[in-house]
Write an enzyme that holds these catalytic residues in place. Structure first.
Site, PDB file in Angstrom:
ATOM      1  N   GLY A 162      13.888  59.456  89.374  1.00 48.21           N
ATOM      2  CA  GLY A 162      12.747  59.014  88.560  1.00 48.21           C
ATOM      3  C   GLY A 162      13.232  58.629  87.179  1.00 48.21           C
ATOM      4  O   GLY A 162      14.354  58.113  87.018  1.00 48.21           O
ATOM      5  N   ARG A 163      12.409  58.911  86.178  1.00 51.73           N
ATOM      6  CA  ARG A 163      12.771  58.539  84.798  1.00 51.73           C
ATOM      7  C   ARG A 163      14.070  59.227  84.365  1.00 51.73           C
ATOM      8  O   ARG A 163      15.019  58.578  83.921  1.00 51.73           O
ATOM      9  CB  ARG A 163      11.634  58.918  83.828  1.00 51.73           C
ATOM     10  CG  ARG A 163      10.431  57.999  83.906  1.00 51.73           C
ATOM     11  CD  ARG A 163       9.284  58.585  83.107  1.00 51.73           C
ATOM     12  NE  ARG A 163       8.802  59.806  83.733  1.00 51.73           N
ATOM     13  CZ  ARG A 163       7.654  59.908  84.401  1.00 51.73           C
ATOM     14  NH1 ARG A 163       6.849  58.891  84.484  1.00 51.73           N
ATOM     15  NH2 ARG A 163       7.289  61.043  84.962  1.00 51.73           N
ATOM     16  N   ILE A 164      14.118  60.571  84.493  1.00 52.89           N
ATOM     17  CA  ILE A 164      15.286  61.304  83.994  1.00 52.89           C
ATOM     18  C   ILE A 164      16.489  61.071  84.909  1.00 52.89           C
ATOM     19  O   ILE A 164      17.592  60.768  84.444  1.00 52.89           O
ATOM     20  CB  ILE A 164      14.971  62.811  83.843  1.00 52.89           C
ATOM     21  CG1 ILE A 164      13.829  62.999  82.825  1.00 52.89           C
ATOM     22  CG2 ILE A 164      16.213  63.586  83.402  1.00 52.89           C
ATOM     23  CD1 ILE A 164      13.232  64.393  82.781  1.00 52.89           C
ATOM     24  N   THR A 242      18.379  70.671  85.738  1.00 56.26           N
ATOM     25  CA  THR A 242      17.534  70.639  84.541  1.00 56.26           C
ATOM     26  C   THR A 242      16.099  70.297  84.945  1.00 56.26           C
ATOM     27  O   THR A 242      15.323  69.831  84.112  1.00 56.26           O
ATOM     28  CB  THR A 242      18.036  69.610  83.497  1.00 56.26           C
ATOM     29  OG1 THR A 242      18.026  68.310  84.098  1.00 56.26           O
ATOM     30  CG2 THR A 242      19.423  69.935  82.993  1.00 56.26           C
ATOM     31  N   ARG A 244      13.476  72.188  87.666  1.00 52.05           N
ATOM     32  CA  ARG A 244      12.745  73.454  87.642  1.00 52.05           C
ATOM     33  C   ARG A 244      13.554  74.467  88.434  1.00 52.05           C
ATOM     34  O   ARG A 244      14.123  74.131  89.481  1.00 52.05           O
ATOM     35  CB  ARG A 244      11.352  73.314  88.275  1.00 52.05           C
ATOM     36  CG  ARG A 244      10.312  72.627  87.410  1.00 52.05           C
ATOM     37  CD  ARG A 244       9.861  73.475  86.226  1.00 52.05           C
ATOM     38  NE  ARG A 244       8.850  72.806  85.414  1.00 52.05           N
ATOM     39  CZ  ARG A 244       9.106  72.044  84.354  1.00 52.05           C
ATOM     40  NH1 ARG A 244      10.355  71.846  83.956  1.00 52.05           N
ATOM     41  NH2 ARG A 244       8.123  71.483  83.671  1.00 52.05           N
ATOM     42  N   GLU A 273      11.969  83.059  84.112  1.00 56.48           N
ATOM     43  CA  GLU A 273      12.171  82.683  82.707  1.00 56.48           C
ATOM     44  C   GLU A 273      11.275  83.537  81.822  1.00 56.48           C
ATOM     45  O   GLU A 273      10.105  83.705  82.165  1.00 56.48           O
ATOM     46  CB  GLU A 273      11.844  81.199  82.492  1.00 56.48           C
ATOM     47  CG  GLU A 273      12.824  80.273  83.205  1.00 56.48           C
ATOM     48  CD  GLU A 273      12.545  78.785  82.987  1.00 56.48           C
ATOM     49  OE1 GLU A 273      11.618  78.434  82.240  1.00 56.48           O
ATOM     50  OE2 GLU A 273      13.255  77.974  83.594  1.00 56.48           O
ATOM     51  N   HIS A 292      16.208  76.724  78.982  1.00 59.90           N
ATOM     52  CA  HIS A 292      15.174  75.701  79.202  1.00 59.90           C
ATOM     53  C   HIS A 292      14.961  74.828  77.947  1.00 59.90           C
ATOM     54  O   HIS A 292      13.864  74.796  77.387  1.00 59.90           O
ATOM     55  CB  HIS A 292      13.853  76.358  79.639  1.00 59.90           C
ATOM     56  CG  HIS A 292      12.979  75.398  80.403  1.00 59.90           C
ATOM     57  ND1 HIS A 292      12.162  75.768  81.434  1.00 59.90           N
ATOM     58  CD2 HIS A 292      12.800  74.053  80.267  1.00 59.90           C
ATOM     59  CE1 HIS A 292      11.514  74.710  81.905  1.00 59.90           C
ATOM     60  NE2 HIS A 292      11.899  73.658  81.201  1.00 59.90           N
TER      61      HIS A 292
HETATM   62  P1  NAP Z   1       9.667  61.446  87.541  1.00 54.60           P
HETATM   63  O1  NAP Z   1       9.911  60.170  86.810  1.00 54.60           O
HETATM   64  O2  NAP Z   1       8.355  61.639  88.244  1.00 54.60           O
HETATM   65  O3  NAP Z   1      10.871  61.658  88.572  1.00 54.60           O
HETATM   66  C1  NAP Z   1      10.849  62.559  89.626  1.00 54.60           C
HETATM   67  C2  NAP Z   1      11.452  61.849  90.841  1.00 54.60           C
HETATM   68  O4  NAP Z   1      11.554  62.800  91.903  1.00 54.60           O
HETATM   69  C3  NAP Z   1      10.582  60.693  91.329  1.00 54.60           C
HETATM   70  O5  NAP Z   1      11.383  59.596  91.658  1.00 54.60           O
HETATM   71  C4  NAP Z   1       9.903  61.308  92.535  1.00 54.60           C
HETATM   72  O6  NAP Z   1       9.484  60.348  93.484  1.00 54.60           O
HETATM   73  C5  NAP Z   1      11.009  62.181  93.070  1.00 54.60           C
HETATM   74  N1  NAP Z   1      10.542  63.159  94.031  1.00 54.60           N
HETATM   75  C6  NAP Z   1       9.318  63.753  94.119  1.00 54.60           C
HETATM   76  N2  NAP Z   1       9.279  64.602  95.163  1.00 54.60           N
HETATM   77  C7  NAP Z   1      10.496  64.521  95.762  1.00 54.60           C
HETATM   78  C8  NAP Z   1      11.063  65.132  96.909  1.00 54.60           C
HETATM   79  N3  NAP Z   1      10.352  65.982  97.665  1.00 54.60           N
HETATM   80  N4  NAP Z   1      12.328  64.831  97.239  1.00 54.60           N
HETATM   81  C9  NAP Z   1      13.049  63.935  96.501  1.00 54.60           C
HETATM   82  N5  NAP Z   1      12.564  63.308  95.411  1.00 54.60           N
HETATM   83  C10 NAP Z   1      11.303  63.605  95.040  1.00 54.60           C
HETATM   84  O7  NAP Z   1       9.805  62.681  86.557  1.00 54.60           O
HETATM   85  P2  NAP Z   1      10.823  62.837  85.313  1.00 54.60           P
HETATM   86  O8  NAP Z   1      10.148  62.454  84.067  1.00 54.60           O
HETATM   87  O9  NAP Z   1      12.118  62.221  85.673  1.00 54.60           O
HETATM   88  O10 NAP Z   1      10.963  64.446  85.321  1.00 54.60           O
HETATM   89  C11 NAP Z   1      11.506  65.123  86.447  1.00 54.60           C
HETATM   90  C12 NAP Z   1      11.318  66.616  86.354  1.00 54.60           C
HETATM   91  O11 NAP Z   1      12.200  67.133  85.382  1.00 54.60           O
HETATM   92  C13 NAP Z   1       9.923  67.050  85.860  1.00 54.60           C
HETATM   93  O12 NAP Z   1       8.995  67.157  86.935  1.00 54.60           O
HETATM   94  C14 NAP Z   1      10.191  68.399  85.213  1.00 54.60           C
HETATM   95  O13 NAP Z   1       9.914  69.433  86.116  1.00 54.60           O
HETATM   96  C15 NAP Z   1      11.673  68.349  84.881  1.00 54.60           C
HETATM   97  N6  NAP Z   1      11.919  68.379  83.427  1.00 54.60           N
HETATM   98  C16 NAP Z   1      12.596  69.434  82.897  1.00 54.60           C
HETATM   99  C17 NAP Z   1      12.867  69.463  81.547  1.00 54.60           C
HETATM  100  C18 NAP Z   1      13.626  70.592  80.934  1.00 54.60           C
HETATM  101  O14 NAP Z   1      13.299  71.003  79.822  1.00 54.60           O
HETATM  102  N7  NAP Z   1      14.647  71.104  81.576  1.00 54.60           N
HETATM  103  C19 NAP Z   1      12.437  68.413  80.711  1.00 54.60           C
HETATM  104  C20 NAP Z   1      11.761  67.357  81.291  1.00 54.60           C
HETATM  105  C21 NAP Z   1      11.502  67.340  82.657  1.00 54.60           C
HETATM  106  P3  NAP Z   1       7.959  59.754  93.363  1.00 54.60           P
HETATM  107  O15 NAP Z   1       7.874  59.104  92.010  1.00 54.60           O
HETATM  108  O16 NAP Z   1       7.862  58.811  94.490  1.00 54.60           O
HETATM  109  O17 NAP Z   1       7.038  60.947  93.452  1.00 54.60           O
END
Ligand code: NAP
Length: 338
Positions: A162-164, A242, A244, A273, A292
């Site tokens: 996804g984005r990250i 990074t 969950r 956590e 985190h």
């Molecule tokens: P995002 O753009 O929604 O990216 C998540 C990706 O994972 C999407 O491409 C999504 O596909 C895919 N996905 C969903 N379910 C899946 C599965 N069962 N198997 C494989 N891929 C799957 O979100 P993001 O902004 O990159 O953020 C990702 C995650 O990082 C967040 O949800 C958050 O929990 C975590 N995060 C952690 C921190 C930290 O402080 N450590 C900071 C920011 C974010 P679809 O789009 O098709 O659903």
């Protein structure tokens, strides 16, 4: 609501810039303690307020939502929203928003900090110098001291592009890495642009030198990285999380690290956590731990606070909030406090 200003409970101190914007439309109460509001406080505030600003440690389950008769919007100060029962909120006509995009760079950079720290044993090396371990060897330099792993021409396996995940992959290209990825959907444009290869989860485990996790936490991704996955990884590979904590089975990871079945791990998120200092993970040299802090840059945290304000203000003005999570809610109740 007949003319009164809506009330918002903000569950932790945010930046004044964003709070002042929110105050132009809402009466604001802020939980000013460093620790999380206890569950009774969340239940009580949710039942009395029109809007909530929540963090990932605030559990907003269906019990909280069912008691929240006047609540219309939950503005989450995070991109992940696994702490909120979205289906229940939608059924009750409650809007849920998050803060995507503004923390992508910060989290991708922290991911790289962990990859590099794990590959080059930075934390272990720092401890070695400070504790006198280096002095005790009476050796300034040795061909076999603190050997790590080089990244150029190696394979970066991204789970959740996804984005990250895609930003982490883009940075990986600059290190000369080949990108493979697993997601629920293929991204052929990304594949062309970065010569990336889509593959099955377990194939990714087998071929990757670095595995980095960027999926949300859902029922499907809970313990996605389990013993079976870890057993397929190379002995020289690194696992970085990074996303969950609960996407990785901690017990299985502990076993793999103890038995040196993988080279190292870099973890910013945990099933528990805060992680207690006597947790077994803290006794291992081949793991780098962070509390985190993926989005913990001034830029990202201010961007997140302003996005929370944008969402609350749009909702107040009867507009669909810019980063609405549960888009179906619009059919149940129009935006605004009428
Ligand atoms: P995002 O753009 O929604 O990216 C998540 C990706 O994972 C999407 O491409 C999504 O596909 C895919 N996905 C969903 N379910 C899946 C599965 N069962 N198997 C494989 N891929 C799957 O979100 P993001 O902004 O990159 O953020 C990702 C995650 O990082 C967040 O949800 C958050 O929990 C975590 N995060 C952690 C921190 C930290 O402080 N450590 C900071 C920011 C974010 P679809 O789009 O098709 O659903």
């Amino acid at each position: 609501m007949s003319g009164r200003r809506p009330k918002v409970f903000i569950s932790r101190e945010l930046f004044d810039e964003a709070i002042n914007r929110i105050k132009q439309y809402y009466d604001v109460e802020i939980w000013d303690k460093y620790y999380e509001p206890p569950r009774e406080v969340i239940i009580e505030k949710a039942s009395k307020y029109d809007a909530l600003v929540t963090l990932l440690a605030d559990k907003i389950d269906c019990q909280v939502i069912e008691n929240a008769k006047s609540l219309r919007i939950i503005a989450q100060y995070a991109v992940g929203f696994d702490n909120i029962d979205i289906e229940c909120a939608t059924r009750h006509g409650i809007y849920v928003t998050n803060t995507p995009g503004v923390l992508t760079e910060a989290t991708a950079e922290l991911t790289w900090a962990l990859i590099l720290a794990a590959a080059r044993r930075i934390v272990e090396a720092d401890k070695f110098v400070r504790s006198g371990g280096w002095r005790d060897t009476k050796t300034a330099w040795h061909p076999k001291m603190m050997l790590g792993i080089e990244l150029k021409d190696k394979i970066l396996g991204v789970i959740g592009l996804g984005r990250i995940g895609s930003r982490v992959a883009e940075i990986g290209k600059a290190f000369g890495m080949k990108i493979v990825y697993y997601d629920i959907v293929r991204n052929e444009e990304f594949e062309r642009k970065y010569q990336a290869e889509y593959m099955d989860l377990y194939k990714l485990a087998e071929v990757s030198d670095v595995v980095t996790i960027h999926t949300p936490l859902t029922k499907e991704t809970y313990h996605l990285i389990d013993e079976r996955f870890l057993n397929k990884m190379k002995k020289t590979a690194i696992l970085v999380n990074t996303a969950r904590g609960a996407v990785v089975d901690t017990e299985a990871l502990l076993k793999a690290l103890r038995e040196k079945r993988i080279f190292a791990a870099g973890l910013d998120v945990f099933e528990q956590e805060p992680l207690p200092p006597d947790h077994p993970l803290t006794s291992l040299d081949n793991v780098v731990l962070a509390p985190h802090i993926g989005s913990a840059t001034y830029e990202a945290r201010l961007g997140m606070a302003n996005l929370v304000a944008d969402n609350l203000i749009a909702f107040y003005n009867k507009q669909i909030p810019p980063t609405l999570v549960n888009k179906e809610v619009v059919k149940i109740r129009p935006p605004g406090f009428d």
